[in-house]
Each structure stands twice: as structure tokens, then as C-alpha cells.
Write a protein that holds these residues in place. Structure first.
Motif, mmCIF file in Angstrom:
data_model
loop_
_atom_site.group_PDB
_atom_site.id
_atom_site.type_symbol
_atom_site.label_atom_id
_atom_site.label_comp_id
_atom_site.label_asym_id
_atom_site.label_seq_id
_atom_site.Cartn_x
_atom_site.Cartn_y
_atom_site.Cartn_z
ATOM 1 N N PRO A 479 0.612 -1.073 -0.091
ATOM 2 C CA PRO A 479 0.095 0.072 0.015
ATOM 3 C C PRO A 479 0.949 1.132 -0.155
ATOM 4 C CG PRO A 479 -0.012 -1.071 2.198
ATOM 5 C CD PRO A 479 0.682 -2.007 1.212
ATOM 6 N N HIS A 480 0.395 2.184 -0.757
ATOM 7 C CA HIS A 480 1.151 3.559 -0.948
ATOM 8 C C HIS A 480 0.229 4.622 0.114
ATOM 9 C CE1 HIS A 480 4.032 2.176 -3.696
ATOM 10 N NE2 HIS A 480 3.001 1.547 -4.223
ATOM 11 N N SER A 481 0.820 5.448 0.772
ATOM 12 C CA SER A 481 0.126 6.307 1.545
ATOM 13 C C SER A 481 0.955 7.400 2.020
ATOM 14 C CB SER A 481 -0.405 5.657 2.826
ATOM 15 O OG SER A 481 -1.066 6.762 3.676
ATOM 16 N N ALA A 482 0.392 8.585 1.812
ATOM 17 C CA ALA A 482 1.112 9.959 2.100
ATOM 18 C C ALA A 482 1.238 9.933 3.570
ATOM 19 C CB ALA A 482 0.469 11.079 1.810
ATOM 20 N N LEU A 483 2.268 10.298 4.305
ATOM 21 C CA LEU A 483 2.352 10.444 5.542
ATOM 22 C C LEU A 483 2.190 12.019 6.029
ATOM 23 C CD1 LEU A 483 5.376 7.912 6.499
ATOM 24 C CD2 LEU A 483 2.941 7.827 6.757
ATOM 25 N N TYR A 484 1.676 12.316 7.007
ATOM 26 C CA TYR A 484 1.402 13.845 7.423
ATOM 27 C C TYR A 484 1.943 13.879 8.856
ATOM 28 C CZ TYR A 484 -1.704 13.879 3.447
ATOM 29 O OH TYR A 484 -2.155 13.997 2.087
ATOM 30 N N ILE A 485 2.645 14.890 9.055
ATOM 31 C CA ILE A 485 3.051 15.109 10.434
ATOM 32 C C ILE A 485 2.116 16.031 11.251
ATOM 33 C CG2 ILE A 485 4.767 16.083 12.024
ATOM 34 C CD1 ILE A 485 6.855 15.714 9.686
ATOM 35 N N VAL A 486 1.621 15.355 12.195
ATOM 36 C CA VAL A 486 0.485 16.078 13.100
ATOM 37 C C VAL A 486 1.275 17.017 13.943
ATOM 38 C CG1 VAL A 486 -1.332 15.736 14.493
ATOM 39 C CG2 VAL A 486 -1.069 13.947 12.883
ATOM 40 N N HIS A 487 0.714 18.229 14.002
ATOM 41 C CA HIS A 487 1.160 19.268 14.959
ATOM 42 C C HIS A 487 0.170 19.433 15.987
ATOM 43 C CE1 HIS A 487 4.820 20.039 12.420
ATOM 44 N NE2 HIS A 487 4.079 20.037 11.279
ATOM 45 N N PRO A 488 0.209 18.886 17.305
ATOM 46 C CA PRO A 488 -0.865 19.011 18.133
ATOM 47 C C PRO A 488 -0.830 20.354 18.556
ATOM 48 C CG PRO A 488 0.680 17.638 18.962
ATOM 49 C CD PRO A 488 0.969 17.831 17.449
ATOM 50 N N ARG A 489 -1.835 21.111 18.844
ATOM 51 C CA ARG A 489 -1.784 22.368 19.527
ATOM 52 C C ARG A 489 -1.313 22.295 21.085
ATOM 53 N NH1 ARG A 489 -6.929 23.062 17.746
ATOM 54 N NH2 ARG A 489 -7.770 23.498 19.867
ATOM 55 N N GLU A 490 -0.624 23.045 21.401
ATOM 56 C CA GLU A 490 0.126 23.263 22.597
ATOM 57 C C GLU A 490 -1.060 23.301 23.888
ATOM 58 O OE1 GLU A 490 3.848 25.076 25.111
ATOM 59 O OE2 GLU A 490 3.468 25.952 23.364
ATOM 60 N N GLU A 491 -1.909 23.859 23.567
ATOM 61 C CA GLU A 491 -3.097 23.901 24.759
ATOM 62 C C GLU A 491 -4.142 22.739 24.680
ATOM 63 O OE1 GLU A 491 -4.730 26.025 21.152
ATOM 64 O OE2 GLU A 491 -2.885 25.952 22.009
ATOM 65 N N VAL A 492 -3.824 21.723 23.862
ATOM 66 C CA VAL A 492 -4.587 20.729 23.872
ATOM 67 C C VAL A 492 -4.177 19.424 24.814
ATOM 68 C CG1 VAL A 492 -5.601 18.543 22.483
ATOM 69 C CG2 VAL A 492 -5.699 21.029 21.631
ATOM 70 N N VAL A 493 -4.826 19.017 25.655
ATOM 71 C CA VAL A 493 -4.369 18.047 26.808
ATOM 72 C C VAL A 493 -4.798 16.727 26.038
ATOM 73 C CG1 VAL A 493 -4.560 17.069 28.667
ATOM 74 C CG2 VAL A 493 -4.789 19.453 28.664
ATOM 75 N N LEU A 494 -3.649 15.803 25.919
ATOM 76 C CA LEU A 494 -3.843 14.627 25.101
ATOM 77 C C LEU A 494 -4.095 13.595 26.208
ATOM 78 C CD1 LEU A 494 -0.500 14.792 22.676
ATOM 79 C CD2 LEU A 494 -3.133 15.456 22.211
ATOM 80 N N ASP A 495 -4.445 12.448 25.644
ATOM 81 C CA ASP A 495 -4.977 11.207 26.493
ATOM 82 C C ASP A 495 -3.861 10.714 27.086
ATOM 83 O OD1 ASP A 495 -7.606 11.448 25.948
ATOM 84 O OD2 ASP A 495 -7.755 10.013 24.418
#
Length: 793
Positions: A479-495
Motif C-alpha cells: 500500500p502507498h500512503s502519504a505521511l502527514y506530520i501532526v502538529h498538536p496544539r500546545e493547549e490541547v491535553v492529550l489522552d
């Protein structure tokens, strides 16, 4: 589903060998679990006739028989089977025959010579148990090889492990239809000739639950001979498919169910009263089923009743009071379509598991009830005689399943399958699957046949095309897929930040079912949960309104296995009934924790201590610290019934309750089986969604000044209120507020002493003593006026 190769071949001449057939249907999604011969290896067995049978002179159960195997010579054989008798056609193992792993030799049994053995199904490897020797039909040719006569050489039993969506293959015709599609050969017509009525007798039927039973057919057959024997071809097919032959009526209904996938039921007509009524059960109504068990019914159960009460669990099991027995002469046949939702889970609800329920809850062809009842009539009249009345049909067309068109876009199919399949091939596959394809600009539109309940959306059609075309014909591709770098916003609290915070505190994450025991939910919440219509078990029958029941059950499980200190948390959804929400259910992400046992693990340098409210509160505050907004949250006295009075708090944010924390109420802990103190907390995930982005603040180069105050407060005033008042009055000059002592004594009556350390500091200049004294006086005055506090002398 257990089928036989020879029975399949009678419906479609595929030309496949047994191995080819198994490979083909497995690759098409009907996974073959096992294959086995229909009988053990044996040789030298022939058809013979018992021409004389007398008791053994030295035995109370054996007989001395004379048998004729068609070669003009009569053989003396000693037999211990109770059913041996003169005139019976049997399977004879002659001298030199090999059966059950032994070679038959001439022998003497209690002084009487025996020149062979009369065999049972067990000895021939065709059954695990047997009541006696095999009884062959009267027209069985003498001297014929038993393997050839019973077609044992060219047949094989095939066990297919069907997925729940392929109910159409729970029959010989269904599997043969699939083989016909795969091989491109024609399926034999499934039409059954209509059997004309020879009597006018009918039995009235009233369907009250039309949505549960949109179609109900019945037919009266009188003068049936229950003493007749089902033919060997029928009993053999039943045996090879895993069903024991019982009597003509029962054998016929089982045979038709195997052949067409339509469960039938037969009632003893003389045991029915008035009319048949199809309705829902009354709560706590009782019925004794054919197994002899008495069941107490729930009002979600569909019943077949007469005017005196229940006579069968619809689509599941017959009632003892209307069952067929050896004295039955008049029968009422039932052939119905019961809606899958009306049957699903009901058998398990009463600890039952029947072939009929297995089919009805997955969905049977809603157009074949007449075909099945005509086929059963044909077979029953042929085997046991009798006269049949007309077929009565009660149908509610508006409640029958609707077939709608499903679109199939060729470009989407290519994207999903990764293979461009010719348009003509796709059309041919859809046609063979009886999907009635129609060409359009995008591809095709198709309509699922009445026997396919699993075809509803475009992806279903793509799967059908792919499996019939052959997954093995689709080339493997990376499979071919484009990779995207995710830039989470600093104010977002991640799980993962919340998880890590709790893991650092010694908690372990759990992942539990979203459904649990409604009795456990009731301990924690007064919110009525949503109940599952087809629960796995009563202990997993309600959608959780809080995560705490699942954590409590997990903690109890660990404590019962010698874990003395348990810390668990879970991130998951709770489900609240809400008419305004989509599908009537509001799904809310929550984070919850439970702790039980000592505060710290056993250690030489630490004195053991049981956890208390402040330990739980401290864990929650550590979790709130992730948001860098802990000051925005406050803890107020709770009214939650599951929490200990005075040791529980509601967690507030902007004046709204977003969670709770505290020690479990002793009654709640007892109800759950806990003997230790249990701490719990739960917060809305949305309340922890954002954090304050850290900003650089220089350390003040000006000195700070601390003033200590000892306030005498009414007991009803919360210390939190005092802290909020100090923050409000001191403003920007405040650096820190710290409670460092609380004194309670009978001498103070309804008051207590609270010592507060207040640190003043300005970032731009040194505060003068006069300013600090003015702020201190302001704090004391505000405390006296708003909280009724007095400064302790």
C-alpha cells in the motif's frame, strides 16, 4: 453447519472433488472446519435377511438366528441385540470381514456356533452409540455390499464454520447455491409441487404480534401413522448431518429444515384447544417445554398459544403439552417467518440452544414458508400416510422485510479491492448471486434476494464481487500512503498525558466492556441505564452510565486473587439516554479511577496507612495539574449517595459539576463485596481538554512577606471559601495561600480554628509594612463580614 458432499451434488453438478469443493467454499468465505468419512473403514459386510430367530439356550438376552445373504446358503449367527427378529433385513459381517478394527472369525458363544456378526451403526463407525443392530428397508437387495447400498464410498461429511451474517448457508440448498455461483453451474430448481387438500379441516390462527411474526402458515394432516419407519435415505442424511432419527413427523420437519433452512414445528392437533394465537408473553407467565423444564417467561418473548395457554416458544422450542408422541395421529404443521429481532437472544435468555433459534435469530428467507410446508406435507404423506387440509396463511405485508436497491460504483470497487475487474465479469457475478443488477452511469444498482439479510450497503456488494471473483486472483501490492506530520496544539491535553499522570501515581489502566451488570450500576448511579436487547448474559446487559462499575468489578477480581493494593483507571465512554441526541444516546468521554488498600506498597521505611479522602483528592489534583488550571477547579460537599458523607466532593468548573471524588459509602462497598476502604473519582474528559500554555515569568527580586492568621470559623463554612476570599481580597499582591493547621475541640462548640499562612510579594517593588498591614486588615474584615469568621487571639 454440517453437510454431505453427495447431498450437495444432488442440487448442483459442480464436478468438484471433495477437496476442491472445500477449497472453493473456504476461499469464498465459508470456512471448512473439518471433513470426515461418513463411516469407518470396513469391508465384507452384505445385506442379509433373518429367516429364523430363536432364544439362545444358555442366555437370557442373546438369540440364535439363521440369516440368508442371497447366495443360497443360510448362516447361523448368534446376536445379542434386542431388536433382532425374523424377517428383518440386516448388515451381516461374514467370516473374514473386517469391521471395528477386527477380522470376523467363526466362534462359539456360550456353546453355540456363530458364523459372522450382525452389525450396529456403532460397530460400522457411523454413530457413537447404538440401541441395536441396523434395520434395513424390506426392499434392500440380499447380498448387496453394504458400502455400496448405503453410498458410503462416495460421500463425505463437511463441517462448515459459518459467520453469523451467512444465515443463507444454514441449509443444503444454501450451500449448493453458493457452489453453483462459484462453479458457474446451474442450481436444481427449488420449486415444490403444491399438494392438493383432500380434507377441509383447518385450525384457526390469530397473529396479534404482527411485527414479530409477519407470516404464519399452518396445515392440518390427519391419519398419520407414527409407527411407520422413516426411509433409510432420510435417516442416513439426517445422521450424516448430525441429527438423530426419532419418528416420521419429527424426521420430516428436521429434514426440511436441513434442506431449505426453514425451521418447522409440528403440534399434536388433538392437544390444541380453540385456536392458535401468536403473541408476546405476559411477564412471569410459565411454560413447560419438551425437555421437561418449566420456564418463567419475560414479556419480551414471543409465544405460540392456544386458548388455554402457551404451547410453544415461537421459533425456539415446543411445549410439552402439545408435543408429538407415539400416539399422535393428527398433526398441525407450522411454517412461519419470525422477525430476527423477536427471536435474537431469547433462547440464551432461558438457557436454551436450538437449531430453530439459531436460524431464526439470523434471518430465514421470508418467501419460502409455503415451499417448506408443501415439501414437509409431501414427505410426511409418502412416509406415514394421512390426509392433508388446505394451507392457511396469515400475513402482514407491511411488516415483512423490505428489499431496497444498493448502488455499486465501479471506481470505488477498484479502490477497495485494488483490482480492476471487467464490467461484464461484475455483472455476471451479480447475476449469479441473484442480485438483479441494473447498469447505470456509475456502475450498477442491485437488489438483495430474500435469503440474503447481510447485503445492505455498497461495501457488502464489493465484498461479494471480491470473494466470488477470487481473492487469490487479486495480486498482492504494497500500500502507498502519504505521511502527514501532526502538529498538536500546545493547549490541547492529550489522552497520553492524562494516562502518564495516573501511571506516575501508581495506577494501572484497564479496558473493560461498555456494558456491565445493571445491579452494579445502581450502586453508583441513579441514572437508568440503557438495556441491551440481546445481551451476552444478565451480568453484561446494561450500557454503563459511569465507568466506576467496571473498575469496581475489575478491582474486586484482583483483590480475590491476593492483590492487597489495587490502583486502576480507565478512559472510556459512558452512555446516557437522551431523546435529543443522535439515536437517543449521548456518549460522553470520561476518565475514572479507583484505589483500594494501603496508600503505599509495603516497605521497611514506611508505616502502613489505609487511604483516606485526602489521598484520593491529592490524586485528582495531580491529574488536574496536567491542565495547569487547577485553580479553576474547586471541591464542594457532594450529595452523591455512593460516597461517604463528609468524605466526598463534587468537582466544579465555572459553577458546573464536572466530576466527583471521595471514599465509597460503606453500604455501597458492602453491596459490591469490598471489606476495605475504597476511593473513587470520575471526571468528564471535556473538562480536561485544554491547558494553560506556560509563559515565562521572571522571579521577583523583591522580598516576600508572610503573615499568619488563625481564624475561628463556623463548622458549616468550607475552608475552600476562606481561601477564595483571601485570593480575591489580596489581588496581585498575593503570592501564596497555605493552610497549615486545623484545630477542632468541644470547647469551640460549632466552630473550628483554621490557621492560614498568606505570603505577599510584588514583582515590581518592595511592599511597605503599611501596605501589608492594610491588606491584612482588609482580609480580616472581609472574613468577619462574609464568612462570620473571627481572628483568634
Amino acid at each position: 453447519m454440517r453437510v454431505t458432499k453427495k447431498w450437495i451434488d444432488e442440487w448442483v453438478d459442480s464436478g468438484y472433488t471433495t477437496q476442491e469443493l472445500c477449497d472453493k467454499i473456504t476461499m469464498a468465505g465459508l470456512e471448512v472446519d473439518t471433513t470426515e468419512p461418513v463411516a469407518d473403514e470396513f469391508s465384507g459386510l452384505v445385506v442379509a435377511k433373518v429367516v429364523d430367530c430363536i432364544p439362545h439356550p444358555d442366555s437370557d438376552h442373546m438369540h440364535v438366528t439363521q440369516v440368508d445373504c442371497g447366495d443360497g446358503e443360510k448362516l447361523q449367527v448368534v446376536c445379542g441385540a434386542a431388536n433382532v427378529r425374523t424377517g428383518l433385513k440386516v448388515c451381516l459381517a461374514k467370516i473374514g470381514a473386517k469391521v471395528a478394527g477386527i477380522t470376523i472369525k467363526k466362534a462359539k458363544l456360550r456353546g453355540v456356533e456363530s458364523n459372522g456378526m450382525l452389525c450396529s451403526l456403532k460397530e460400522m463407525g457411523m454413530a457413537e452409540e447404538s440401541d441395536g443392530i441396523v434395520e434395513l428397508p424390506d426392499d434392500a437387495p440380499l447380498g448387496a455390499d453394504v458400502r455400496e447400498y448405503l453410498h458410503l464410498n462416495d460421500d463425505c461429511c463437511i463441517e462448515i464454520d459459518l459467520t453469523a451474517n451467512r444465515a443463507d448457508c444454514l441449509s443444503i440448498v444454501g450451500v449448493a447455491r453458493e457452489v453453483a455461483v462459484l462453479s458457474g453451474k446451474e442450481l436444481k430448481s427449488t420449486r415444490v409441487a403444491e399438494i392438493p387438500a383432500t380434507i377441509e379441516d383447518t385450525f384457526e390462527v390469530t397473529v396479534e404480534s404482527k411485527a414479530d411474526c409477519p407470516r404464519y402458515l399452518s396445515r392440518v394432516i390427519k391419519g398419520v401413522n407414527q409407527q411407520a419407519r422413516s426411509p433409510i435415505w432420510m435417516t442416513e442424511r439426517l445422521r450424516r448431518c448430525g441429527i438423530r432419527a426419532v419418528s416420521p413427523i419429527v424426521d420430516v420437519t428436521n429434514y426440511v429444515m436441513l434442506e431449505f433452512g426453514q425451521p418447522l414445528h409440528s403440534f399434536d392437533l388433538n392437544k390444541l384447544h380453540g385456536r392458535i394465537i401468536v403473541r408476546r408473553a405476559h411477564d412471569q407467565e410459565k411454560i413447560r417445554v419438551l425437555s421437561g423444564d418449566e420456564l418463567t417467561l419475560k414479556d419480551n418473548t414471543l409465544l405460540i398459544t392456544d386458548e388455554q395457554g402457551p404451547v410453544a416458544l415461537a421459533g425456539i422450542f415446543g411445549g410439552e403439552n402439545s408435543g408429538i408422541d407415539d400416539s399422535t395421529t393428527d398433526v398441525m404443521l407450522e411454517s412461519a417467518f419470525f422477525a430476527p429481532d423477536a427471536i435474537k437472544g431469547r433462547a440464551r435468555q432461558y438457557g436454551l440452544d436450538t437449531d430453530a433459534a439459531h436460524r431464526f435469530e439470523r434471518g430465514v428467507d421470508f418467501t419460502q414458508q409455503r415451499r417448506a410446508i408443501e415439501r414437509a406435507t409431501e414427505l410426511l404423506l409418502m412416509i406415514a400416510g394421512g390426509k392433508c387440509g388446505p394451507v392457511l396463511e396469515a400475513v402482514s405485508a407491511e411488516h415483512l422485510p423490505e428489499r431496497h436497491e444498493i448502488r455499486l460504483r465501479l471506481d470505488k470497487m477498484q479502490r477497495v479491492l485494488g483490482e480492476q475487474i471487467a464490467e461484464e465479469t461484475v455483472e455476471d457475478i451479480l447475476t449469479r448471486l441473484e442480485l438483479q443488477p441494473h447498469k447505470n452511469a456509475e456502475g450498477f444498482s442491485a437488489t438483495a434476494p430474500s435469503f440474503r439479510f447481510d447485503l445492505e450497503i455498497e461495501e457488502d456488494l464489493i465484498e461479494e464481487v471480491g470473494r466470488i471473483y477470487g481473492y487469490d486472483r487479486i495480486p498482492n501490492a504494497v500500500p502507498h500512503s502519504a505521511l502527514y506530520i501532526v502538529h498538536p496544539r500546545e493547549e490541547v491535553v492529550l489522552d497520553k498525558q492524562l494516562r502518564q499522570a495516573l501511571i506516575n501515581l501508581g495506577y494501572f489502566e484497564t479496558v473493560t466492556f461498555s456494558f456491565t451488570d445493571p445491579k452494579v450500576i445502581a450502586v453508583f448511579s441513579e441514572q437508568k441505564p440503557l438495556l441491551l436487547s440481546a445481551a451476552i448474559s444478565p451480568e453484561l446487559s446494561a450500557m454503563r452510565t459511569t465507568l466506576l462499575p467496571s473498575l469496581a468489578l475489575s478491582a474486586k477480581y484482583n483483590l480475590n486473587r491476593q492483590q492487597k493494593r489495587v490502583r486502576l483507571f480507565e478512559l472510556g465512554l459512558r452512555y446516557i439516554a437522551d431523546a435529543q441526541a443522535e439515536n437517543g444516546v449521548r456518549q460522553e468521554p470520561m476518565i475514572a479511577g479507583l484505589c483500594v488498600g494501603e496508600v503505599e506498597a509495603e516497605s521497611w521505611g514506611y508505616k502502613a496507612r489505609t487511604l483516606d479522602f485526602y489521598d484520593v483528592k491529592g490524586d485528582v489534583e495531580s491529574l488536574l495539574n496536567v491542565t495547569e488550571r487547577k485553580a479553576e477547579f474547586s471541591f464542594v460537599r457532594t450529595k452523591e449517595k455512593c460516597l461517604h458523607p463528609g468524605q466526598g466532593a463534587d468537582i466544579m468548573l465555572n459553577g458546573r459539576k464536572v466530576g466527583m471524588a471521595g471514599i465509597l459509602h460503606p453500604l455501597a462497598a458492602k453491596a459490591l463485596g469490598f471489606k476495605q476502604t475504597v476511593g473513587v473519582f470520575e471526571l468528564e474528559r471535556a473538562a480536561l481538554a485544554t491547558c494553560r500554555v506556560p509563559l515565562f515569568t521572571p522571579i521577583s527580586k523583591y522580598p516576600s512577606t508572610r503573615r499568619d492568621f488563625a481564624f475561628v470559623l463556623p463548622n458549616k463554612v468550607e475552608v475552600e471559601a476562606l481561601c477564595r476570599l483571601i485570593c480575591k481580597q489580596a489581588g496581585d499582591a498575593l503570592s501564596e495561600v497555605r493552610i497549615f493547621d486545623v484545630f477542632e475541640d468541644a470547647s469551640l462548640g460549632e466552630f473550628r480554628s483554621v490557621a492560614v499562612g498568606v505570603t505577599f510579594q510584588n514583582l515590581e517593588r518592595t511592599l511597605e509594612d503599611a501596605e501589608i498591614e492594610e491588606l491584612s486588615a482588609k482580609l480580616v474584615a472581609a472574613a468577619e463580614a462574609e464568612l462570620g469568621a473571627k481572628l483568634r487571639k
